[in-house]
Design a protein around this motif. Structure first.
Motif, PDB file in Angstrom:
ATOM      1  N   TYR A   1       0.839  -1.206   0.000  1.00 59.44           N
ATOM      2  CA  TYR A   1       0.000   0.000   0.000  1.00 59.44           C
ATOM      3  C   TYR A   1       0.871   1.253   0.000  1.00 59.44           C
ATOM      4  O   TYR A   1       0.675   2.172  -0.808  1.00 59.44           O
ATOM      5  CB  TYR A   1      -0.921  -0.015   1.218  1.00 59.44           C
ATOM      6  N   TRP A   2       1.846   1.280   0.902  1.00 58.31           N
ATOM      7  CA  TRP A   2       2.669   2.483   1.034  1.00 58.31           C
ATOM      8  C   TRP A   2       3.609   2.670  -0.140  1.00 58.31           C
ATOM      9  O   TRP A   2       3.919   3.811  -0.519  1.00 58.31           O
ATOM     10  CB  TRP A   2       3.422   2.464   2.365  1.00 58.31           C
ATOM     11  N   ARG A   3       4.073   1.599  -0.757  1.00 56.54           N
ATOM     12  CA  ARG A   3       4.882   1.742  -1.975  1.00 56.54           C
ATOM     13  C   ARG A   3       4.045   2.368  -3.092  1.00 56.54           C
ATOM     14  O   ARG A   3       4.538   3.203  -3.865  1.00 56.54           O
ATOM     15  CB  ARG A   3       5.430   0.389  -2.428  1.00 56.54           C
ATOM     16  N   THR A   4       2.795   1.969  -3.173  1.00 64.68           N
ATOM     17  CA  THR A   4       1.917   2.555  -4.187  1.00 64.68           C
ATOM     18  C   THR A   4       1.721   4.042  -3.934  1.00 64.68           C
ATOM     19  O   THR A   4       1.827   4.863  -4.857  1.00 64.68           O
ATOM     20  CB  THR A   4       0.558   1.830  -4.193  1.00 64.68           C
ATOM     21  N   ILE A   5       1.449   4.413  -2.688  1.00 65.67           N
ATOM     22  CA  ILE A   5       1.286   5.826  -2.340  1.00 65.67           C
ATOM     23  C   ILE A   5       2.579   6.594  -2.594  1.00 65.67           C
ATOM     24  O   ILE A   5       2.573   7.715  -3.137  1.00 65.67           O
ATOM     25  CB  ILE A   5       0.862   5.969  -0.863  1.00 65.67           C
ATOM     26  N   GLU A   6       3.702   6.000  -2.219  1.00 70.92           N
ATOM     27  CA  GLU A   6       5.007   6.640  -2.387  1.00 70.92           C
ATOM     28  C   GLU A   6       5.254   7.030  -3.843  1.00 70.92           C
ATOM     29  O   GLU A   6       5.604   8.182  -4.147  1.00 70.92           O
ATOM     30  CB  GLU A   6       6.081   5.668  -1.908  1.00 70.92           C
ATOM     31  N   TRP A   7       5.053   6.087  -4.755  1.00 67.69           N
ATOM     32  CA  TRP A   7       5.334   6.359  -6.160  1.00 67.69           C
ATOM     33  C   TRP A   7       4.241   7.188  -6.817  1.00 67.69           C
ATOM     34  O   TRP A   7       4.513   7.950  -7.758  1.00 67.69           O
ATOM     35  CB  TRP A   7       5.610   5.055  -6.905  1.00 67.69           C
ATOM     36  N   LEU A   8       3.026   7.099  -6.312  1.00 72.26           N
ATOM     37  CA  LEU A   8       1.983   8.008  -6.786  1.00 72.26           C
ATOM     38  C   LEU A   8       2.341   9.445  -6.425  1.00 72.26           C
ATOM     39  O   LEU A   8       2.233  10.359  -7.256  1.00 72.26           O
ATOM     40  CB  LEU A   8       0.630   7.632  -6.178  1.00 72.26           C
ATOM     41  N   MET A   9       2.800   9.668  -5.197  1.00 72.01           N
ATOM     42  CA  MET A   9       3.186  11.014  -4.779  1.00 72.01           C
ATOM     43  C   MET A   9       4.412  11.506  -5.552  1.00 72.01           C
ATOM     44  O   MET A   9       4.534  12.702  -5.850  1.00 72.01           O
ATOM     45  CB  MET A   9       3.463  11.042  -3.276  1.00 72.01           C
ATOM     46  N   TRP A  10       5.315  10.584  -5.875  1.00 69.81           N
ATOM     47  CA  TRP A  10       6.475  10.948  -6.696  1.00 69.81           C
ATOM     48  C   TRP A  10       6.019  11.495  -8.045  1.00 69.81           C
ATOM     49  O   TRP A  10       6.542  12.502  -8.526  1.00 69.81           O
ATOM     50  CB  TRP A  10       7.360   9.711  -6.883  1.00 69.81           C
ATOM     51  N   GLN A  11       5.033  10.847  -8.618  1.00 63.91           N
ATOM     52  CA  GLN A  11       4.513  11.355  -9.890  1.00 63.91           C
ATOM     53  C   GLN A  11       3.830  12.702  -9.704  1.00 63.91           C
ATOM     54  O   GLN A  11       4.086  13.647 -10.464  1.00 63.91           O
ATOM     55  CB  GLN A  11       3.529  10.349 -10.497  1.00 63.91           C
ATOM     56  N   MET A  12       2.981  12.808  -8.712  1.00 61.06           N
ATOM     57  CA  MET A  12       2.208  14.031  -8.520  1.00 61.06           C
ATOM     58  C   MET A  12       3.104  15.226  -8.193  1.00 61.06           C
ATOM     59  O   MET A  12       2.862  16.340  -8.660  1.00 61.06           O
ATOM     60  CB  MET A  12       1.187  13.832  -7.394  1.00 61.06           C
ATOM     61  N   GLY A  13       4.144  14.980  -7.390  1.00 60.46           N
ATOM     62  CA  GLY A  13       4.993  16.085  -6.954  1.00 60.46           C
ATOM     63  C   GLY A  13       6.181  16.360  -7.847  1.00 60.46           C
ATOM     64  O   GLY A  13       6.771  17.443  -7.773  1.00 60.46           O
ATOM     65  N   GLY A  14       6.551  15.393  -8.696  1.00 61.84           N
ATOM     66  CA  GLY A  14       7.745  15.553  -9.510  1.00 61.84           C
ATOM     67  C   GLY A  14       7.490  15.439 -10.996  1.00 61.84           C
ATOM     68  O   GLY A  14       7.651  16.399 -11.748  1.00 61.84           O
ATOM     69  N   VAL A  15       7.097  14.258 -11.433  1.00 65.21           N
ATOM     70  CA  VAL A  15       6.956  14.008 -12.870  1.00 65.21           C
ATOM     71  C   VAL A  15       5.967  14.967 -13.521  1.00 65.21           C
ATOM     72  O   VAL A  15       6.280  15.597 -14.541  1.00 65.21           O
ATOM     73  CB  VAL A  15       6.536  12.542 -13.117  1.00 65.21           C
ATOM     74  N   GLY A  16       4.777  15.081 -12.965  1.00 68.22           N
ATOM     75  CA  GLY A  16       3.773  15.948 -13.583  1.00 68.22           C
ATOM     76  C   GLY A  16       4.213  17.401 -13.677  1.00 68.22           C
ATOM     77  O   GLY A  16       4.258  17.979 -14.774  1.00 68.22           O
ATOM     78  N   PRO A  17       4.559  18.027 -12.554  1.00 66.50           N
ATOM     79  CA  PRO A  17       4.952  19.435 -12.616  1.00 66.50           C
ATOM     80  C   PRO A  17       6.197  19.695 -13.467  1.00 66.50           C
ATOM     81  O   PRO A  17       6.239  20.658 -14.236  1.00 66.50           O
ATOM     82  CB  PRO A  17       5.203  19.789 -11.147  1.00 66.50           C
ATOM     83  N   MET A  18       7.215  18.848 -13.347  1.00 60.88           N
ATOM     84  CA  MET A  18       8.460  19.095 -14.072  1.00 60.88           C
ATOM     85  C   MET A  18       8.317  18.810 -15.570  1.00 60.88           C
ATOM     86  O   MET A  18       8.772  19.592 -16.406  1.00 60.88           O
ATOM     87  CB  MET A  18       9.595  18.254 -13.484  1.00 60.88           C
ATOM     88  N   PHE A  19       7.667  17.706 -15.913  1.00 59.61           N
ATOM     89  CA  PHE A  19       7.464  17.427 -17.336  1.00 59.61           C
ATOM     90  C   PHE A  19       6.563  18.493 -17.953  1.00 59.61           C
ATOM     91  O   PHE A  19       6.741  18.881 -19.110  1.00 59.61           O
ATOM     92  CB  PHE A  19       6.851  16.044 -17.538  1.00 59.61           C
ATOM     93  N   GLY A  20       5.598  18.965 -17.180  1.00 61.38           N
ATOM     94  CA  GLY A  20       4.730  20.031 -17.671  1.00 61.38           C
ATOM     95  C   GLY A  20       5.504  21.296 -17.994  1.00 61.38           C
ATOM     96  O   GLY A  20       5.221  21.987 -18.987  1.00 61.38           O
ATOM     97  N   GLN A  21       6.503  21.613 -17.175  1.00 59.96           N
ATOM     98  CA  GLN A  21       7.338  22.785 -17.454  1.00 59.96           C
ATOM     99  C   GLN A  21       8.183  22.570 -18.708  1.00 59.96           C
ATOM    100  O   GLN A  21       8.396  23.510 -19.490  1.00 59.96           O
ATOM    101  CB  GLN A  21       8.236  23.085 -16.249  1.00 59.96           C
TER     102      GLN A  21
END
Length: 209
Positions: free
Chosen positions: A89-109
């Motif tokens: 469960y926590w690994r799923t949350i961990e990598w979901l948050m990684w996407q939300m906080g890193g991949v999405g915003p940075m790739f969007g820029q």
């Protein structure tokens, strides 16, 4: 029945892919962000941040915005694609948050400065490109250890894959990240992903390296 308010963006595709994967009935309401339909008062009542995607669950009248929250809600509602407890469960949350906080915003820029405004801000282009490359290295290392981000296929993969599908916009050669390439192709072959990718409008096809 889920009402899905969306457009053909990575964040929008997260939810349409999820709905296809879990098999919940849904009705699509296109929100054309090019025409600024996300600022319409009716949509604002559903999504106070004027962003897609958003959903309304007709079973209970609940509305939700923010793609990560929607993925978690749909996983809980369906009992699919998110472990219920313990380390998975926590690994799923961990990598979901990684996407939300890193991949999405940075790739969007990267999309903003490199694809749409190239040459206007060289410092910003290089800064965000380098951060995107760093995130790809993180992703490649992780996928060298496990088949999917949290071990088993989950909402963490569904959140991340649509952003990677715009690797051409990011001037990224996926062949330089062999573990990402393997993961990307495996997910692209999933029938639910192929259906969800084309919501709300049919696209030329899933980009392939």
């Amino acid at each position: 029945m889920i009402d899905l308010y969306t457009w053909s963006t990575p964040n929008g595709r997260k939810v349409s892919i999820m709905l296809e994967e879990i098999g919940l009935a849904y009705e699509v309401h296109p929100i054309d962000i090019g025409k600024r339909e996300q600022f319409a008062p009716d949509f604002l009542r559903i999504s106070p941040n004027n962003k897609i995607p958003a959903i309304v669950d007709r079973d209970n009248g609940m509305s939700l915005f923010e793609s990560g929250a929607i993925l978690m809600y749909l996983a809980a509602k369906s009992g699919k694609l998110m472990p219920k407890e313990g380390e998975p469960y926590w690994r799923t949350i961990e990598w979901l948050m990684w996407q939300m906080g890193g991949v999405g915003p940075m790739f969007g820029q990267v999309h903003h400065f490199v694809r749409y405004n190239k040459g206007k801000a060289p410092y910003a282009e290089e800064r965000y490109l380098e951060e995107a490359r760093r995130l790809y290295r993180v992703l490649d290392r992780r996928l060298g250890e496990v088949e999917y981000l949290a071990g088993a296929y989950s909402i963490a993969d569904i959140a991340t894959w649509p952003w990677v599908s715009r690797f051409e916009w990011q001037t990224i050669d996926l062949k330089q990240y062999p573990n990402v390439l393997r993961w990307y192709k495996a997910i692209a072959e999933r029938p639910a992903v192929q259906r969800g990718y084309h919501v709300p409008n049919r696209q030329p096809g899933i980009p392939m390296p």
